[in-house]
Design a protein around this motif. Sequence first.
Motif, short mmCIF file in Angstrom:
data_model
loop_
_atom_site.label_atom_id
_atom_site.label_comp_id
_atom_site.label_asym_id
_atom_site.label_seq_id
_atom_site.Cartn_x
_atom_site.Cartn_y
_atom_site.Cartn_z
N PRO A 53 -10.93 -14.38 0.19
CA PRO A 53 -11.10 -12.93 0.24
C PRO A 53 -12.54 -12.45 0.35
N PHE A 54 -13.45 -13.00 -0.45
CA PHE A 54 -14.81 -12.49 -0.44
C PHE A 54 -15.59 -12.94 0.80
N ASP A 55 -15.08 -13.91 1.52
CA ASP A 55 -15.70 -14.29 2.80
C ASP A 55 -15.19 -13.43 3.95
N ALA A 56 -14.02 -12.82 3.76
CA ALA A 56 -13.40 -12.06 4.85
C ALA A 56 -13.47 -10.56 4.63
N CYS A 57 -13.09 -10.11 3.44
CA CYS A 57 -12.96 -8.68 3.15
C CYS A 57 -14.14 -8.22 2.29
N ARG A 58 -15.06 -7.52 2.92
CA ARG A 58 -16.27 -7.04 2.24
C ARG A 58 -16.45 -5.55 2.55
N PRO A 59 -15.64 -4.69 1.98
CA PRO A 59 -15.75 -3.27 2.31
C PRO A 59 -17.15 -2.72 2.10
N PHE A 60 -17.64 -2.02 3.11
CA PHE A 60 -18.95 -1.34 3.09
C PHE A 60 -20.11 -2.33 2.98
N GLN A 61 -19.88 -3.58 3.46
CA GLN A 61 -20.91 -4.60 3.46
C GLN A 61 -20.96 -5.30 4.81
N GLU A 62 -22.08 -5.92 5.08
CA GLU A 62 -22.23 -6.68 6.31
C GLU A 62 -21.33 -7.92 6.28
N GLY A 63 -20.85 -8.29 7.44
CA GLY A 63 -20.05 -9.49 7.57
C GLY A 63 -18.58 -9.33 7.24
N SER A 64 -18.12 -8.10 6.97
CA SER A 64 -16.71 -7.90 6.69
C SER A 64 -15.91 -8.01 7.98
N ARG A 65 -14.76 -8.70 7.90
CA ARG A 65 -13.96 -8.95 9.10
C ARG A 65 -12.59 -8.27 9.04
N GLY A 66 -12.24 -7.68 7.92
CA GLY A 66 -10.93 -7.05 7.79
C GLY A 66 -10.38 -7.26 6.40
N PHE A 67 -9.08 -7.12 6.27
CA PHE A 67 -8.46 -7.24 4.95
C PHE A 67 -7.64 -8.52 4.84
N VAL A 68 -7.39 -8.90 3.59
CA VAL A 68 -6.49 -10.01 3.30
C VAL A 68 -5.18 -9.44 2.80
N GLY A 69 -4.11 -10.23 2.89
CA GLY A 69 -2.79 -9.73 2.53
C GLY A 69 -2.60 -9.59 1.03
N GLY A 70 -1.69 -8.71 0.66
CA GLY A 70 -1.35 -8.51 -0.74
C GLY A 70 0.04 -7.92 -0.87
N GLU A 71 0.63 -8.06 -2.04
CA GLU A 71 1.93 -7.47 -2.34
C GLU A 71 1.84 -6.81 -3.72
N ALA A 72 2.65 -5.78 -3.93
CA ALA A 72 2.61 -5.08 -5.22
C ALA A 72 3.90 -4.33 -5.44
N ALA A 73 4.22 -4.14 -6.70
CA ALA A 73 5.30 -3.24 -7.12
C ALA A 73 4.77 -2.43 -8.29
N VAL A 74 4.71 -1.13 -8.13
CA VAL A 74 4.09 -0.24 -9.11
C VAL A 74 5.05 0.88 -9.46
N ALA A 75 5.10 1.22 -10.74
CA ALA A 75 5.91 2.36 -11.19
C ALA A 75 5.05 3.24 -12.08
N MET A 76 5.19 4.54 -11.92
CA MET A 76 4.47 5.48 -12.77
C MET A 76 5.31 6.74 -12.94
N VAL A 77 4.99 7.50 -13.96
CA VAL A 77 5.67 8.76 -14.21
C VAL A 77 4.65 9.89 -14.08
N LEU A 78 4.96 10.85 -13.25
CA LEU A 78 4.17 12.08 -13.16
C LEU A 78 4.94 13.16 -13.90
N SER A 79 4.25 13.88 -14.76
CA SER A 79 4.95 14.78 -15.67
C SER A 79 4.15 16.05 -15.91
N THR A 80 4.86 17.12 -16.24
CA THR A 80 4.21 18.35 -16.69
C THR A 80 3.79 18.24 -18.15
#
Length: 237
Positions: A53-80
């Motif tokens: 990852p740090f050799d490929a994905c370097r946001p806002f830095q020199e030498g960044s080539r793109g993103f690496v893959g990831g997966e996620a499952a997230v749950a949250m509650v938005l409430s008044t």
Amino acid sequence: MCASANAAMITAKSWLDSGIATDVILLATDLSGMPQNLRPFRDLGVAILDTPPFDACRPFQEGSRGFVGGEAAVAMVLSTNQRGSYASILGGAMTMDAYNLVGVAPDLQELFRCFREALANSDAGPEDVAYINAHGPGTAQCDAAEAKILDELFPDAAGIFSVKPLIGHCQSAAAAVETLATVYAFQTGFVPAPRQVAPGHPKLVDGRTPRVPGLMLKSALGMGGYNTVVVIAEPDK
């Protein structure tokens, strides 16, 4: 895709504000990290599948080539009900470039409008913003666009960061799992940014850093020119 979870948060807040609901369960899941899904992104030149990852994905830095893959499952509650909250969503905005299936419109007009309308929707000004928790996929086009937003709209902000080098690009769940980085910053007092590994933007947050008080903007840019920004504040005490 990339902007789906931000769009979901903005939609959920509209339901709360209009009285349609008092609580909204938001689920964001993407388990599409399979070869047949990742190869097209590699062929486009935006995903790097065979490099640490740090050799490929370097946001806002020199030498960044793109993103690496990831997966996620997230749950949250938005409430008044603000009791026990981890953060406050003040508002947000969505705009559309309608320019190219995978490219950002070069004039950035709709992207700038998205940031401005998100602030207006939140009754906030640029001077209230401390950080941009960026989409930051590490691609030259997106990183240049968000860096320009920071430089021109938020010259007094403390910094910009992207957690994609740490967690990968989680596609339609990306904005949700990356929002947890903002929650982490509010809870601990530290911005959970990845370490800087190459010369980059002067306001790039370098590693786990004490947080400066202020609002965080979570941006997410989707395919087809879909722009989203959510304005997030510390929880009301």
